[in-house]
Design an enzyme around this catalytic site. Structure first.
Site, PDB file in Angstrom:
ATOM      1  N   LYS A  94       0.837  -1.215   0.000  1.00  0.00           N
ATOM      2  CA  LYS A  94       0.000   0.000   0.000  1.00  0.00           C
ATOM      3  C   LYS A  94       0.869   1.262   0.000  1.00  0.00           C
ATOM      4  CE  LYS A  94      -2.796   0.722   3.665  1.00  0.00           C
ATOM      5  NZ  LYS A  94      -2.450   1.986   4.313  1.00  0.00           N
ATOM      6  N   SER A  95       1.884   1.289   0.839  1.00  0.00           N
ATOM      7  CA  SER A  95       2.731   2.494   0.925  1.00  0.00           C
ATOM      8  C   SER A  95       3.404   2.775  -0.418  1.00  0.00           C
ATOM      9  CB  SER A  95       3.820   2.293   1.986  1.00  0.00           C
ATOM     10  OG  SER A  95       3.249   2.195   3.259  1.00  0.00           O
ATOM     11  N   ARG A 137       2.821   5.932  -3.317  1.00  0.00           N
ATOM     12  CA  ARG A 137       3.987   6.731  -3.727  1.00  0.00           C
ATOM     13  C   ARG A 137       4.269   6.583  -5.223  1.00  0.00           C
ATOM     14  NH1 ARG A 137       4.190   5.671   1.560  1.00  0.00           N
ATOM     15  NH2 ARG A 137       5.437   6.909   3.007  1.00  0.00           N
ATOM     16  N   GLY A 161      -5.155   7.911   5.402  1.00  0.00           N
ATOM     17  CA  GLY A 161      -4.261   8.894   6.009  1.00  0.00           C
ATOM     18  C   GLY A 161      -3.023   9.109   5.155  1.00  0.00           C
ATOM     19  N   SER A 207       6.563   9.283  12.313  1.00  0.00           N
ATOM     20  CA  SER A 207       5.552   9.113  11.265  1.00  0.00           C
ATOM     21  C   SER A 207       6.163   9.258   9.883  1.00  0.00           C
ATOM     22  CB  SER A 207       4.440  10.154  11.435  1.00  0.00           C
ATOM     23  OG  SER A 207       3.645  10.186  10.264  1.00  0.00           O
ATOM     24  N   GLN A 247       4.408   9.288   7.278  1.00  0.00           N
ATOM     25  CA  GLN A 247       3.516  10.172   6.511  1.00  0.00           C
ATOM     26  C   GLN A 247       3.931  11.630   6.688  1.00  0.00           C
ATOM     27  OE1 GLN A 247      -0.428   9.149   7.844  1.00  0.00           O
ATOM     28  NE2 GLN A 247      -0.353   7.116   6.911  1.00  0.00           N
ATOM     29  N   ASP A 305       1.689  -1.061  11.985  1.00  0.00           N
ATOM     30  CA  ASP A 305       0.377  -1.511  11.492  1.00  0.00           C
ATOM     31  C   ASP A 305       0.061  -2.954  11.895  1.00  0.00           C
ATOM     32  OD1 ASP A 305      -0.121   0.924  10.314  1.00  0.00           O
ATOM     33  OD2 ASP A 305       0.699   0.333   8.372  1.00  0.00           O
ATOM     34  N   ARG A 332      -6.535   2.005  17.844  1.00  0.00           N
ATOM     35  CA  ARG A 332      -6.361   0.548  17.674  1.00  0.00           C
ATOM     36  C   ARG A 332      -6.139  -0.187  18.997  1.00  0.00           C
ATOM     37  NH1 ARG A 332      -3.225   0.503  11.781  1.00  0.00           N
ATOM     38  NH2 ARG A 332      -5.174   0.421  10.603  1.00  0.00           N
ATOM     39  N   ARG A 356      -7.652  -3.052   9.342  1.00  0.00           N
ATOM     40  CA  ARG A 356      -6.768  -3.972  10.079  1.00  0.00           C
ATOM     41  C   ARG A 356      -7.449  -4.527  11.332  1.00  0.00           C
ATOM     42  NH1 ARG A 356      -2.571  -3.418   6.777  1.00  0.00           N
ATOM     43  NH2 ARG A 356      -1.838  -1.317   6.289  1.00  0.00           N
TER      44      ARG A 356
HETATM   45  C1  S3P Z   1       2.406   4.829   6.177  1.00  0.00           C
HETATM   46  C2  S3P Z   1       2.892   5.248   7.396  1.00  0.00           C
HETATM   47  C3  S3P Z   1       2.331   4.796   8.682  1.00  0.00           C
HETATM   48  C4  S3P Z   1       1.428   3.581   8.522  1.00  0.00           C
HETATM   49  C5  S3P Z   1       0.501   3.709   7.347  1.00  0.00           C
HETATM   50  C6  S3P Z   1       1.292   3.864   6.064  1.00  0.00           C
HETATM   51  C7  S3P Z   1       3.039   5.326   4.957  1.00  0.00           C
HETATM   52  O1  S3P Z   1       1.576   5.855   9.233  1.00  0.00           O
HETATM   53  O2  S3P Z   1       0.677   3.371   9.709  1.00  0.00           O
HETATM   54  O3  S3P Z   1      -0.335   2.566   7.232  1.00  0.00           O
HETATM   55  O4  S3P Z   1       2.802   4.764   3.862  1.00  0.00           O
HETATM   56  O5  S3P Z   1       3.810   6.312   5.043  1.00  0.00           O
HETATM   57  P1  S3P Z   1       2.244   7.022  10.140  1.00  0.00           P
HETATM   58  O6  S3P Z   1       3.103   7.845   9.265  1.00  0.00           O
HETATM   59  O7  S3P Z   1       1.069   7.792  10.681  1.00  0.00           O
HETATM   60  O8  S3P Z   1       3.014   6.304  11.195  1.00  0.00           O
END
Ligand code: S3P
Length: 450
Positions: free
Chosen positions: A28-29, A33, A101, A174, A176, A327, A358, A403
């Site tokens: 997913k990440s 990107r 998010g 984080s 993100q 996660d 969670r 999840r």
């Molecule tokens: C992610 C970062 C994580 C993770 C999310 C994916 C990413 O979040 O929990 O599922 O792809 O950068 P955080 O940046 O809030 O830790």
């Protein structure tokens, strides 16, 4: 209530043995990107293995709204005709990032240093999550943001017409936040620097370098110092998205707790910033092997082989490992219920601000199903009952969180009386083939009447 329309109640029945091969979806990440960096390149990026979950599809729609041409050619095969760094046009409509998010925070980052305005929203889960962690550093570049109380979505961002580069130490671990700052830094002149005390997943750094940006990472006393040169011309890439270790976690954990199981989960990336769960499971005594360990695209990859593990024991999970398995705590807490002894999980405050709280979501559902859980603001402890002793039988709330839904499905496969989910629809955000894949291994999961 479901974000995706009608709730889909499900029941996971006691199952096993689980056997065979589990081909889990793309990461997913990396999928988010790939679309975003493709949109910021000049020319055509080709992607295979893209995760076609709802989260990533929302990001694809958003990239179109900012002017990129995003096309699906076949299952997992996509192309993105990018507009280049600084080339985003102003979207005509509100950008709806659904449940994601990652999607909303990364996209806010990459439009915040262009002279355009965009409004972002999402589902009830996303609109309750903290966004100041991203809008605060974006303000340092010169972007303005207007949102709801507590920094909640919907938020309008007025991008900086004349952005300045930023040096920013992330206050929370984080990826993100780190990624939002780096993506904003792309269209600022000079050097943007992000400092993180704890290492979080490094896909943005690796992929930005792959797309031709000049980016360096240095380990110092302050932490990881990441330096990006602004205004690069990003070059389109051909990307093969590896399979998601966070999705692999579900069939792996299901195999460990169901009698007679032997499951192969091929081609899983074991990037050290993502693989903490597998290390933890092995420390608990899991029969989990890395077969055919190799390197692909500069990343360690292996075929995971997970077998029923009747003698799991609870452990202390090191706090410094949290970012590399953030996660995976929900499904780890399920495995911990089937182990003997306590599993203590400290340093996990971030779990309170994910798609749901969670710790609360899992602790509530585990207790309803007969498992004792203690918790504090940034830690929790699961009191394991040992294999064969987990009662189950209750209905849990999945809280718009994929999840949480999949973790309790896994619990149902191992618990004596199964587990009922009030709504399995959130699973589609990251693992749309979860039900057929698990059923194919021999698990019994069915959609039940509301
Ligand atoms: C992610 C970062 C994580 C993770 C999310 C994916 C990413 O979040 O929990 O599922 O792809 O950068 P955080 O940046 O809030 O830790």
């Amino acid at each position: 209530m479901s974000a995706h329309g009608t709730p889909i109640p499900m029941t996971a029945h006691p199952s096993g043995p689980l056997t065979g091969r589990a081909d889990v979806p793309g990461d997913k990440s990396i999928s988010h990107r790939s679309l975003i960096l493709g949109a910021l390149s000049v020319g055509e990026t080709k992607i295979t293995g893209l995760l076609e979950g709802e989260d990533v599809l929302d990001t694809a729609r958003a990239m179109r709204a900012f002017g990129a041409e995003v096309t699906q050619h076949g299952a997992g095969a996509w192309s993105v005709f990018g507009v280049g760094v600084g080339g985003f046009s102003e979207p005509e409509q509100v950008i709806d990032c659904g449940n994601s998010g990652t999607g909303v925070r990364l996209i806010m980052g990459c439009m915040a240093t262009s002279p355009i305005t965009a409004t972002f929203t999402g589902d009830a889960s996303l609109n309750s999550r903290p966004m100041a962690r991203v809008t605060d550093p974006l303000a340092l570049f010169g972007a303005q943001s207007y949102g709801r109380k507590g920094g909640r979505l919907p938020i309008t961002i007025v991008g900086a017409a004349d952005p300045v580069p930023v040096r920013y130490a992330t206050p929370v671990p984080s990826a993100q936040v780190k990624s939002a700052v780096l993506l904003a830094g792309l269209n600022a002149p000079g050097e943007t620097v992000v400092i993180e005390r704890e290492a979080t997943r490094d896909h943005s750094e690796r992929m930005l370098a792959g797309f031709g940006a000049t980016i360096t990472t240095e380990q110092t006393a302050e932490g990881r110092v990441i330096t990006l040169q602004g205004r690069p011309e990003l070059k389109p890439q051909t990307i093969v998205v590896p399979r998601d270790p966070s999705s692999a976690a579900f069939p792996v954990c299901a195999a460990l707790i169901t009698e007679g199981s032997d499951v192969l989960v091929p081609n899983i990336g074991l990037n050290p910033t993502r693989a903490g769960l597998f290390t933890t499971l092995r420390e608990m005594g899991a029969d989990l092997d890395y077969e055919n360990l190799r390197e692909e695209g500069g990343e360690p990859v292996a075929d995971l082989r997970a077998k029923f593990s009747p003698n799991l024991t609870g452990i202390e999970v090191p706090a410094e490992r949290a970012a590399s398995m953030i996660d995976e705590y929900p499904v780890l807490s399920v495995v911990a219920a089937f182990a003997t002894g306590k599993t203590h999980m400290p340093g996990v405050k971030e779990l309170r601000v994910k798609e749901s709280d969670r710790i609360d979501a899992m602790a509530t559902g585990l207790r309803l199903n007969g498992v004792t859980v203690d918790e504090g603001e940034d830690w929790w402890t699961v009191h394991g009952l040992g294999h064969g002793n987990v009662p189950g039988g209750a209905t849990v709330g999945t809280r718009l969180d994929h999840r949480i839904a999949m973790s309790f499905a896994v619990m149902g496969f191992g618990a004596n009386a199964g587990v009922h989910l009030d709504d399995g629809s959130p699973i589609a955000t990251s693992f749309p083939i979860f039900e057929p894949l698990m059923t194919g291994l021999g698990a019994r999961i069915e959609r039940t009447q509301a």
